[in-house]
Design an enzyme around this catalytic site. Sequence first.
Site, PDB file in Angstrom:
ATOM      1  N   GLU A  62       0.806  -1.792  -0.300  1.00  0.00           N
ATOM      2  CA  GLU A  62       0.103   0.559   0.026  1.00  0.00           C
ATOM      3  C   GLU A  62       0.652   1.455   0.256  1.00  0.00           C
ATOM      4  O   GLU A  62       0.271   2.042  -0.863  1.00  0.00           O
ATOM      5  CB  GLU A  62      -0.412   0.316   0.921  1.00  0.00           C
ATOM      6  CG  GLU A  62      -1.791  -1.126   0.967  1.00  0.00           C
ATOM      7  CD  GLU A  62      -2.077  -2.058   0.933  1.00  0.00           C
ATOM      8  OE1 GLU A  62      -0.986  -2.907   2.027  1.00  0.00           O
ATOM      9  OE2 GLU A  62      -2.824  -2.744   0.846  1.00  0.00           O
ATOM     10  N   HIS A 131     -10.956  -5.785   8.701  1.00  0.00           N
ATOM     11  CA  HIS A 131     -12.174  -5.679   6.779  1.00  0.00           C
ATOM     12  C   HIS A 131     -13.485  -4.490   6.849  1.00  0.00           C
ATOM     13  O   HIS A 131     -14.563  -4.576   6.569  1.00  0.00           O
ATOM     14  CB  HIS A 131     -12.400  -7.179   6.071  1.00  0.00           C
ATOM     15  CG  HIS A 131     -11.073  -7.318   6.055  1.00  0.00           C
ATOM     16  ND1 HIS A 131     -10.119  -8.164   6.447  1.00  0.00           N
ATOM     17  CD2 HIS A 131     -11.048  -8.163   4.177  1.00  0.00           C
ATOM     18  CE1 HIS A 131      -9.547  -8.953   5.849  1.00  0.00           C
ATOM     19  NE2 HIS A 131      -9.913  -8.556   4.178  1.00  0.00           N
TER      20      HIS A 131
END
Lengths: 327, 386
Positions: A62, A131
Amino acid sequence: MTTTTMSMAKALNAGLRRAMEEDPKVVVMGEDVGRLGGVFRITDGLQKDFGEDRVMDTPLAESGIVGTAVGMAMRGYRPVVEIQFDGFVYPAYDQIVCQVAKFHSRSQGRVPMPMVIRIPFGGGIGAVEHHSESPEAQFAHTPGLKVVACSNPVDAYWMLQQAIACDDPVIFLEPKRHYHSTRAEIDDAASPGPLWESRVVRPGDAATLIGYGPTVGTCVDAAAVAAEEGRSLEVIDLRTLSPLDLGPVEESVRRTGRAIVVHEAHVNLGLGAEVAARLTETCFYSLEAPVLRVGGWDTPYPPARVEEAYLPDLDRVLDAVDRSFAF
Amino acid sequence: MNDPVFGPTPTAPADEGELVQLLTPEGERVHHPEFDLELTPEMLRTFYRDMFLVRRLDVEATALQRHGELGLWAQLLGQEAAQVGAGHALARQDFVFPTYREHGVAWVRGVDPVSLLGLFRGVDNGGWDPHAHGFNLYTIVIGAQVLHAAGYAMALQRDGVVGTGDGDRDAAVLAHFGDGASSQGDVNEAFIFAAWANAPVVFFCQNNQWAISEPIEKVSRIPLYQRANGFGFPGVRVDGNDVLASYAVTQAALKRAREGQGPTLIEAYTYRMGAHTTTDDPTRYRLMEDVEHWKLKDPLARVEVHLRRNGLADDDFFAELSAEADALGERMRRECHLLPDPQPLSIFDRVYAEQTAELAAQQAEVATYLSSFADHAGAGAEGGAA
């Protein structure tokens, strides 16, 4: 003019597609955004139509994705970065906070940073750890970033295009739980309102519910139930979290005297705290009760089998309304 | 180390045997099979002149810090050759991502030394135009800029200015970092992304042996340039105190990048002769013998010896250069004082490209507050203040 009925996921896809058609400098970067079309299929078909140079299946890193997007933005591109899930944004946190957010001011305006970082956020999908998070306050707390959250397909379609057209970096939060929950008619010839405005989505006069992203629907549902009980609740979708547009909220609270802010993020130092503080400054004499906050508890996001106890739902919103009236 | 099952593992990060050198510390020209170089006497003098002036720039800035004119200075003493050599290898259309110590590259790219002082004086965060010089602002977070470099190189590919064969168009990126940064995730991710994209970027690691107080041999088990192998692109170690070798190797790697052959890692093996910054005290963690050892490898002395011994520069050249350096120092001292302090209200002006109503309102509040003081001399905002 074409009017199409579509889900939020489809609307985001259509918005991205249109932005890419209109500006060849728009590129999409992320994990699995190409051949797979993203784990939520938001970028479905884009690589096929725009090629691998514009829709990049990046290495799984990321910080690398956001950091290389910085370099591309310096050269005039407008990267739209997909962070696969909210909890995976943290490896990129340094690049976002120290680089993306600061390039424009560091360079005294010589190096703008037009970048959109899309983050599917929020819970309620029965997922494993990392998540289901709501990291918006961390980015709204960072000068140099702008932060928005869409709550419905129409906004998703227009707000994403507006964020991409913005010359500042925008954290674009998508309530993943609602990617497919509702469908709406989108008229692609319509003129959307400004991106940086909050909006009354249900009028009322007894109390003001303030939500964004996934909790707008929760607030609207709560208002419908309250209406049956004879209470008229106004619901406002903040849409823009940084900058905040509290004009409509203040106008509402001056009429209702009561405000409840609802978000999935932890209550402690969440966006609701900022809204409450500002309403105290601007609407002090109109308030009949303290501004209340309904949000995720100050715990890590819990395992999925107990997430319903964590997430603000209709009952918790109505409970807060009762507490406001009982004050 | 030799593991009975897994076999030998390397343990010698500091082995100097493998480095590319074209000018010995004694000033002897030596030849190298891959990176040989023919330089005109004029180029040699230019390299020497630039290193000499950059060293003066560094001395002056250090002195300005000692006099309280700068809050901090990151010294480059000892690294002049690596920087000037790499800087001269750049083409006009190339782009550089420096650390905060790249004053020598900045000099070669035409950045005014006075504008380098702004960041360290605290009047700005970098006062030059990155696009005008093909030289980004200094990046303070260690290694963060290396990812930007990889991304910029990916943008060059998309702009169609890589591998066209047009020497005036084809461009590459030079990414600077140090031995300390080689531990950072961002640097390693930049290697991954550059390899993935076959991006036209040259990773230029000045291994000056010290990350503040931490020596590289405690961090890396192998010479840093060998790490490139694991990422799938070439790595080379060059004598970072040899301006000719630094130039030749960087030039070759940049050419390779511009031609579309992808990234290269250069480890410029050098030594930080000064402190990490002016706040640091290296006597706490390293031996003077080490510094004395490296003094014998001085980047400038070897070029001076070479120039004098071969009759490539006369006394007048060195005298004129000395006078030029004095003038540079005098100008830096004078103009440092003239750098204007930013006005308080100006800090609101460039947070965003599109100013927000929210921030404009806060700026107006601050303006009102400031103007409430009797001795307020005007807030000086560029715009927006009520």
